[in-house]
Design an enzyme around this catalytic site. Structure first.
Site, mmCIF file in Angstrom:
data_model
loop_
_atom_site.group_PDB
_atom_site.id
_atom_site.type_symbol
_atom_site.label_atom_id
_atom_site.label_comp_id
_atom_site.label_asym_id
_atom_site.label_seq_id
_atom_site.Cartn_x
_atom_site.Cartn_y
_atom_site.Cartn_z
ATOM 1 N N CYS A 70 -1.427 -28.359 -63.804
ATOM 2 C CA CYS A 70 -1.484 -26.898 -63.623
ATOM 3 C C CYS A 70 -1.997 -26.587 -62.202
ATOM 4 O O CYS A 70 -3.133 -26.951 -61.856
ATOM 5 C CB CYS A 70 -2.417 -26.275 -64.662
ATOM 6 S SG CYS A 70 -2.075 -26.858 -66.343
ATOM 7 N N CYS B 32 -8.127 -34.005 -66.171
ATOM 8 C CA CYS B 32 -7.048 -33.634 -67.092
ATOM 9 C C CYS B 32 -5.700 -34.145 -66.574
ATOM 10 O O CYS B 32 -5.382 -33.986 -65.402
ATOM 11 C CB CYS B 32 -7.011 -32.112 -67.253
ATOM 12 S SG CYS B 32 -5.737 -31.559 -68.400
ATOM 13 N N ARG C 259 -9.230 -8.813 -72.466
ATOM 14 C CA ARG C 259 -10.383 -9.356 -71.745
ATOM 15 C C ARG C 259 -10.116 -9.439 -70.245
ATOM 16 O O ARG C 259 -9.120 -10.028 -69.822
ATOM 17 C CB ARG C 259 -10.740 -10.749 -72.290
ATOM 18 C CG ARG C 259 -11.957 -11.388 -71.591
ATOM 19 C CD ARG C 259 -12.482 -12.607 -72.352
ATOM 20 N NE ARG C 259 -12.657 -12.277 -73.745
ATOM 21 C CZ ARG C 259 -11.950 -12.829 -74.726
ATOM 22 N NH1 ARG C 259 -11.084 -13.771 -74.470
ATOM 23 N NH2 ARG C 259 -12.149 -12.453 -75.970
ATOM 24 N N CYS D 92 -14.622 -19.662 -80.498
ATOM 25 C CA CYS D 92 -13.294 -19.903 -79.935
ATOM 26 C C CYS D 92 -13.292 -21.284 -79.284
ATOM 27 O O CYS D 92 -14.311 -21.721 -78.757
ATOM 28 C CB CYS D 92 -13.003 -18.812 -78.896
ATOM 29 S SG CYS D 92 -11.387 -18.979 -78.124
ATOM 30 N N CYS E 205 -17.031 -19.523 -76.418
ATOM 31 C CA CYS E 205 -15.747 -20.206 -76.239
ATOM 32 C C CYS E 205 -15.953 -21.577 -75.600
ATOM 33 O O CYS E 205 -16.523 -21.684 -74.515
ATOM 34 C CB CYS E 205 -14.831 -19.346 -75.387
ATOM 35 S SG CYS E 205 -13.246 -20.143 -75.062
ATOM 36 N N CYS F 68 -5.932 -16.186 -79.143
ATOM 37 C CA CYS F 68 -6.390 -15.642 -77.862
ATOM 38 C C CYS F 68 -5.385 -16.156 -76.841
ATOM 39 O O CYS F 68 -5.288 -17.366 -76.607
ATOM 40 C CB CYS F 68 -7.796 -16.160 -77.562
ATOM 41 S SG CYS F 68 -8.357 -15.726 -75.894
ATOM 42 N N CYS G 53 -5.551 -25.200 -61.392
ATOM 43 C CA CYS G 53 -6.732 -25.682 -62.120
ATOM 44 C C CYS G 53 -7.529 -26.768 -61.402
ATOM 45 O O CYS G 53 -7.001 -27.840 -61.074
ATOM 46 C CB CYS G 53 -6.322 -26.187 -63.498
ATOM 47 S SG CYS G 53 -7.768 -26.611 -64.507
#
Ligand code: SAM
Ligand code: DTB
Ligand code: SF4
Length: 337
Positions: free
Chosen positions: A75, A71, A279, A147, A115, A207, A78
């Site tokens: 972040c 990616c 959650r 999701c 998801c 979400c 991550c």
């Protein structure tokens, strides 16, 4: 820490009218709730929880990483960012029929929300996006809540996902606007808010939550919760993640978060966003069964099940089943159809 319990709700749950869902919480109110002595905070959270939800039910959701690693975003938490070497094997977009097969198998185990996560900065156009739409149509046909979390979305992409049957889109604010720049430099908070608005505009439920344990201050956690509770409508689903510290990422050597901060954040989310599903998301493997139980008491009513989250391990399915059984909790049935 404040010493006065904040009295946001009447004490007698059985006779009290349901509290109004508010979007005008002040930062001071959020801070006061977060800093309430823990037994009182848990009591308030339970009181609200029982007015809006069945306290015996926990929704079980399953994640799948449909496109992994590489990616372009940076972040700091991550393992899928191309900026770090966390040993995650890159994998292109999965075949839709394979993904639908995994969802079918999950549905057979009572999972009601599926998801699909992709390590993209933004959802692509063309063939890949068509494949994602095919996955959404297939999972939706199984009667599950569907999701996706694909990064930034345009309004047109959101509309196509909605037409394909997408029920929810995950896009986290992660932390406070003030702390955000210390964790991510390749996008800004406002980009996240724009995608959330596009999702809402398309009629897809939102979400949206965050991550605790990234070195943020208590005031950042309070500010994140304030941001979430100021969204109108509230996100229908609020994932609270505890940082999974992955070797190779900049946050790998963060000190472990005090689990009671998770409990406080969940209880505060429950009080602020009474109708939302909260959650207990990433990080359960690092929490004791007792800490997870406190999170449920605080108002968490959804978890991820299955051996893996996206790229990191989740508790063993047998252990989860045993925990829910020993607590007398049952999986929530599907509301998707
Ligand atoms: N790329 C998309 C995005 O960022 O929106 C979707 C996938 S991304 C992996 C989904 C969410 O996973 C992130 O927003 C973050 O909140 C959470 N996440 C990622 N790595 C994590 C970690 N190590 N610990 C806890 N949560 C994490
Ligand atoms: C969310 O808030 N947490 C999930 C889901 N939404 C997409 C992702 C957790 C990822 C944890 C790190 C990993 O397994 O790669
Ligand atoms: Fe990419 Fe999402 Fe990971 Fe950030 S959290 S690096 S956007 S996959």
């Amino acid at each position: 820490m404040g010493t006065q319990p904040v009295s946001v709700f009447p004490v007698n749950a059985s006779t009290a009218p349901s509290p109004a869902v508010r979007h005008d919480w002040t930062r001071q109110e959020v801070a006061a709730i977060y800093r309430t002595p823990l037994p009182e905070l848990l009591f308030q959270a339970q009181t609200v929880h029982r007015q809006f939800h069945d306290p015996d039910r926990i929704q079980t959701c399953q994640l799948i990483s449909i496109k992994t690693g590489g990616c372009p975003e940076d972040c700091g938490y991550c393992p899928q960012s191309a900026h770090y070497d966390a040993g995650v094997e890159r994998q292109g977009l999965m075949d839709p029929q394979h993904v639908i097969g995994v969802a079918q198998e999950a549905a057979g185990r009572g999972v009601t929300r599926f998801c699909m996560g992709a390590a993209w900065r933004q959802a692509p156009e063309g063939r890949e996006f068509e494949n994602v739409l095919e996955m959404v149509r297939g999972v939706s046909a199984l009667g599950m809540e569907v999701c996706c979390t694909l990064g930034m979305l345009t309004a047109a992409q959101a509309a196509k996902l909605k037409a394909a049957g997408l029920t929810a889109y995950n896009h986290n604010l992660d932390t406070s606007p003030e702390f955000y720049g210390s964790i991510i430099t390749t996008r800004v908070y406002d980009d996240r808010l724009k995608t959330l608005a596009a999702v809402r505009e398309a009629g897809i439920t939102v979400c949206c939550g965050g991550i605790l344990g990234m070195g943020e201050r208590e005031s950042d956690r309070i500010c994140l919760l304030h941001q979430l509770a100021s969204l109108a409508p509230h996100p229908e689903s609020v994932p609270i993640n505890m940082l999974v510290r992955v070797e190779g990422t900049p946050l790998a050597s963060m000190p472990a978060l005090d689990p009671l901060e998770m409990v406080r954040a969940i209880a505060t989310a429950r009080v602020l966003m009474p109708a939302s599903r909260v959650r207990l998301a990433a990080g359960r493997k690092q929490l004791s069964p007792e800490a997870v139980t406190l999170c449920f008491l605080a108002g968490a009513n959804s978890i991820f099940v299955g051996e893996k989250l996206l790229t990191t391990p989740n508790p063993e399915p047998d252990a989860d089943e045993q925990l829910l059984h020993s607590l007398g909790l049952k999986p929530l049935e599907s509301h998707a159809v």
